[in-house]
Design a protein around this motif. Sequence first.
Motif, PDB file in Angstrom:
ATOM      1  N   PRO A  34       0.823  -1.219   0.000  1.00 40.25           N
ATOM      2  CA  PRO A  34       0.000   0.000   0.000  1.00 40.25           C
ATOM      3  C   PRO A  34       0.860   1.273   0.000  1.00 40.25           C
ATOM      4  CG  PRO A  34       0.101  -0.923   2.200  1.00 40.25           C
ATOM      5  CD  PRO A  34       0.933  -1.828   1.328  1.00 40.25           C
ATOM      6  N   GLU A  58       9.647  10.394   8.049  1.00 39.13           N
ATOM      7  CA  GLU A  58       8.526   9.583   7.564  1.00 39.13           C
ATOM      8  C   GLU A  58       8.409   8.333   8.429  1.00 39.13           C
ATOM      9  OE1 GLU A  58       7.127   8.157   3.281  1.00 39.13           O
ATOM     10  OE2 GLU A  58       8.947   7.106   3.879  1.00 39.13           O
ATOM     11  N   GLY A  60       6.885   4.845   8.219  1.00 37.98           N
ATOM     12  CA  GLY A  60       6.275   3.921   7.252  1.00 37.98           C
ATOM     13  C   GLY A  60       6.861   4.101   5.861  1.00 37.98           C
ATOM     14  N   THR A  61       7.967   3.396   5.594  1.00 37.06           N
ATOM     15  CA  THR A  61       8.676   3.528   4.307  1.00 37.06           C
ATOM     16  C   THR A  61       8.046   2.659   3.227  1.00 37.06           C
ATOM     17  OG1 THR A  61      10.693   3.479   5.684  1.00 37.06           O
ATOM     18  CG2 THR A  61      11.004   3.395   3.292  1.00 37.06           C
ATOM     19  N   ALA A  62       7.607   1.475   3.605  1.00 34.30           N
ATOM     20  CA  ALA A  62       7.241   0.402   2.662  1.00 34.30           C
ATOM     21  C   ALA A  62       8.420   0.185   1.700  1.00 34.30           C
ATOM     22  CB  ALA A  62       5.931   0.698   1.960  1.00 34.30           C
ATOM     23  N   TYR A  65       8.733   4.362  -1.856  1.00 39.64           N
ATOM     24  CA  TYR A  65       8.138   5.184  -2.923  1.00 39.64           C
ATOM     25  C   TYR A  65       7.953   6.638  -2.486  1.00 39.64           C
ATOM     26  CZ  TYR A  65       4.758   6.861  -6.384  1.00 39.64           C
ATOM     27  OH  TYR A  65       4.117   7.609  -7.351  1.00 39.64           O
ATOM     28  N   ILE A  82      11.296   5.341   8.503  1.00 42.12           N
ATOM     29  CA  ILE A  82      11.353   4.159   9.374  1.00 42.12           C
ATOM     30  C   ILE A  82      10.484   3.026   8.810  1.00 42.12           C
ATOM     31  CG2 ILE A  82      11.087   3.351  11.751  1.00 42.12           C
ATOM     32  CD1 ILE A  82      10.668   6.332  12.559  1.00 42.12           C
ATOM     33  N   GLU A  83      11.047   1.814   8.798  1.00 43.99           N
ATOM     34  CA  GLU A  83      10.276   0.645   8.346  1.00 43.99           C
ATOM     35  C   GLU A  83      10.694  -0.559   9.179  1.00 43.99           C
ATOM     36  OE1 GLU A  83       7.676   0.098   5.992  1.00 43.99           O
ATOM     37  OE2 GLU A  83       7.834  -1.824   6.990  1.00 43.99           O
ATOM     38  N   ARG A  88      10.211  -5.578   2.885  1.00 47.89           N
ATOM     39  CA  ARG A  88      10.037  -4.244   2.291  1.00 47.89           C
ATOM     40  C   ARG A  88      11.314  -3.412   2.414  1.00 47.89           C
ATOM     41  NH1 ARG A  88       3.692  -3.098   3.899  1.00 47.89           N
ATOM     42  NH2 ARG A  88       2.927  -4.747   2.528  1.00 47.89           N
ATOM     43  N   GLY A 110      13.403  -0.873  11.902  1.00 48.98           N
ATOM     44  CA  GLY A 110      12.895  -1.261  13.209  1.00 48.98           C
ATOM     45  C   GLY A 110      11.490  -0.738  13.424  1.00 48.98           C
ATOM     46  N   ASP A 111      10.945  -1.064  14.586  1.00 45.99           N
ATOM     47  CA  ASP A 111       9.602  -0.592  14.914  1.00 45.99           C
ATOM     48  C   ASP A 111       9.686   0.888  15.286  1.00 45.99           C
ATOM     49  OD1 ASP A 111       7.195   0.046  16.491  1.00 45.99           O
ATOM     50  OD2 ASP A 111       6.780  -2.073  16.214  1.00 45.99           O
ATOM     51  N   PHE A 129       5.757  12.896   8.399  1.00 46.75           N
ATOM     52  CA  PHE A 129       4.715  12.251   7.602  1.00 46.75           C
ATOM     53  C   PHE A 129       4.430  10.882   8.221  1.00 46.75           C
ATOM     54  CE2 PHE A 129       3.951   9.626   3.585  1.00 46.75           C
ATOM     55  CZ  PHE A 129       2.584   9.834   3.630  1.00 46.75           C
ATOM     56  N   ASP A 131       2.591   7.446   8.099  1.00 44.71           N
ATOM     57  CA  ASP A 131       1.917   6.563   7.139  1.00 44.71           C
ATOM     58  C   ASP A 131       2.253   5.110   7.479  1.00 44.71           C
ATOM     59  OD1 ASP A 131       0.444   5.783   4.949  1.00 44.71           O
ATOM     60  OD2 ASP A 131       2.030   6.130   3.491  1.00 44.71           O
ATOM     61  N   ALA A 133       1.218   1.816  10.743  1.00 49.77           N
ATOM     62  CA  ALA A 133       0.051   1.098  11.265  1.00 49.77           C
ATOM     63  C   ALA A 133      -1.015   2.081  11.768  1.00 49.77           C
ATOM     64  CB  ALA A 133       0.509   0.168  12.389  1.00 49.77           C
ATOM     65  N   GLN A 136      -2.024   2.807  15.412  1.00 50.52           N
ATOM     66  CA  GLN A 136      -1.034   3.378  16.335  1.00 50.52           C
ATOM     67  C   GLN A 136      -0.736   4.843  16.046  1.00 50.52           C
ATOM     68  OE1 GLN A 136       2.101   0.402  15.683  1.00 50.52           O
ATOM     69  NE2 GLN A 136       1.704  -0.278  17.754  1.00 50.52           N
ATOM     70  N   PHE A 140       2.398   7.277  17.458  1.00 45.95           N
ATOM     71  CA  PHE A 140       3.453   7.844  16.605  1.00 45.95           C
ATOM     72  C   PHE A 140       3.479   9.364  16.764  1.00 45.95           C
ATOM     73  CE2 PHE A 140       2.317   4.196  13.522  1.00 45.95           C
ATOM     74  CZ  PHE A 140       3.256   3.356  14.084  1.00 45.95           C
TER      75      PHE A 140
HETATM   76  C1  LIG Z   1       1.142   2.447   3.934  1.00 46.55           C
HETATM   77  S1  LIG Z   1       2.720   1.722   4.001  1.00 46.55           S
HETATM   78  C2  LIG Z   1       3.803   3.086   3.711  1.00 46.55           C
HETATM   79  C3  LIG Z   1       3.736   3.577   2.310  1.00 46.55           C
HETATM   80  C4  LIG Z   1       4.784   4.618   1.966  1.00 46.55           C
HETATM   81  N1  LIG Z   1       4.744   5.740   2.881  1.00 46.55           N
HETATM   82  C5  LIG Z   1       4.536   5.120   0.561  1.00 46.55           C
HETATM   83  O1  LIG Z   1       3.534   5.846   0.352  1.00 46.55           O
HETATM   84  O2  LIG Z   1       5.338   4.793  -0.324  1.00 46.55           O
HETATM   85  C6  LIG Z   1       2.924   1.490   5.722  1.00 46.55           C
HETATM   86  C7  LIG Z   1       4.256   0.833   6.104  1.00 46.55           C
HETATM   87  O3  LIG Z   1       4.470   1.076   7.488  1.00 46.55           O
HETATM   88  C8  LIG Z   1       5.102  -0.051   8.044  1.00 46.55           C
HETATM   89  N2  LIG Z   1       4.824  -0.025   9.483  1.00 46.55           N
HETATM   90  C9  LIG Z   1       3.637  -0.186  10.101  1.00 46.55           C
HETATM   91  N3  LIG Z   1       3.759  -0.034  11.414  1.00 46.55           N
HETATM   92  C10 LIG Z   1       5.077   0.237  11.643  1.00 46.55           C
HETATM   93  C11 LIG Z   1       5.835   0.485  12.813  1.00 46.55           C
HETATM   94  N4  LIG Z   1       5.268   0.481  14.035  1.00 46.55           N
HETATM   95  N5  LIG Z   1       7.150   0.736  12.682  1.00 46.55           N
HETATM   96  C12 LIG Z   1       7.742   0.734  11.457  1.00 46.55           C
HETATM   97  N6  LIG Z   1       7.070   0.505  10.303  1.00 46.55           N
HETATM   98  C13 LIG Z   1       5.757   0.262  10.409  1.00 46.55           C
HETATM   99  C14 LIG Z   1       4.474  -1.239   7.327  1.00 46.55           C
HETATM  100  O4  LIG Z   1       5.325  -2.369   7.369  1.00 46.55           O
HETATM  101  C15 LIG Z   1       4.272  -0.681   5.928  1.00 46.55           C
HETATM  102  O5  LIG Z   1       5.317  -1.053   5.053  1.00 46.55           O
END
Ligand SMILES: C[S@@+](CC[C@H](N)C(=O)[O-])C[C@H]1O[C@@H](n2cnc3c(N)ncnc32)[C@H](O)[C@@H]1O
Length: 213
Positions: A34, A58, A60-62, A65, A82-83, A88, A110-111, A129, A131, A133, A136, A140
């Motif tokens: 996503p 940021e 949530g890196t995924a 992108y 952070i991811e 991913r 890491g988390d 930014f 983006d 879970a 949570q 954040f």
């Molecule tokens: C929606 S995706 C991010 C999409 C990205 N920002 C983009 O638009 O290209 C959310 C990502 O956050 C990661 N994620 C969720 N909770 C997290 C946490 N507590 N710590 C680190 N990463 C987390 C997930 O593994 C997922 O890859």
Amino acid sequence: MLNGELHSYIEELLPGREPLFIEMETYAKENKVPIMELVGIEALLQLLRIQNSKKILEVGTAIGYSALRMAAALPHSSIVTIERDLERIKVAEEYMVRSKHGGQILLIKGDALEVEELVSVQAPYDAIFVDAAKGQYKKFFELYAKYLNDDGIIITDNVLFKGLVVQSDFESKRIRNLVKKIDGFNQWLMNNDDYHTVILPVGDGIAISKKKR
Ligand SMILES: C[S@@+](CC[C@H](N)C(=O)[O-])C[C@H]1O[C@@H](n2cnc3c(N)ncnc32)[C@H](O)[C@@H]1O
């Protein structure tokens, strides 16, 4: 959020993107990762350009992108992202190596709730930014808002969660709980004494918060 025809109209007006970004969009679609929607990311980038953000965090890196799109749109910025998902992270690192913008990005593995020390070393941030879970978001926000500079903004994605925030019938208990949490976050954020916030129905719904002076 917008009706389909208008949404397609806006998407068709968007200028072309670097081939690597198109490749990442295809990867995300095929692998169900996503990433931010096209119109949503354009709104995010425009806000960052207006603010002239130099240092961005940021959560949530995924696959990297949005981080790479931010780096491309703001060539003088640096991005800490952070991811926690190992697969991913691997894909994101590969794209960052291939992209000419990758050098602007520091990927923290890491988390997000456990890497505060690493994030704080790079502070303060002009923009944060969020983006990751959805359940949570409040954690954040509360954890990292203190690393925002006085003119900073926090942008939170998915706050309208595909329109589900106004539904009452849900396909599962998990979705119902998630919607409850997002709604709780939205209520908390809109009534937060320290921030001015507006929710825009762009992409999956973005909340833009600015510190009160
Ligand atoms: C929606 S995706 C991010 C999409 C990205 N920002 C983009 O638009 O290209 C959310 C990502 O956050 C990661 N994620 C969720 N909770 C997290 C946490 N507590 N710590 C680190 N990463 C987390 C997930 O593994 C997922 O890859």
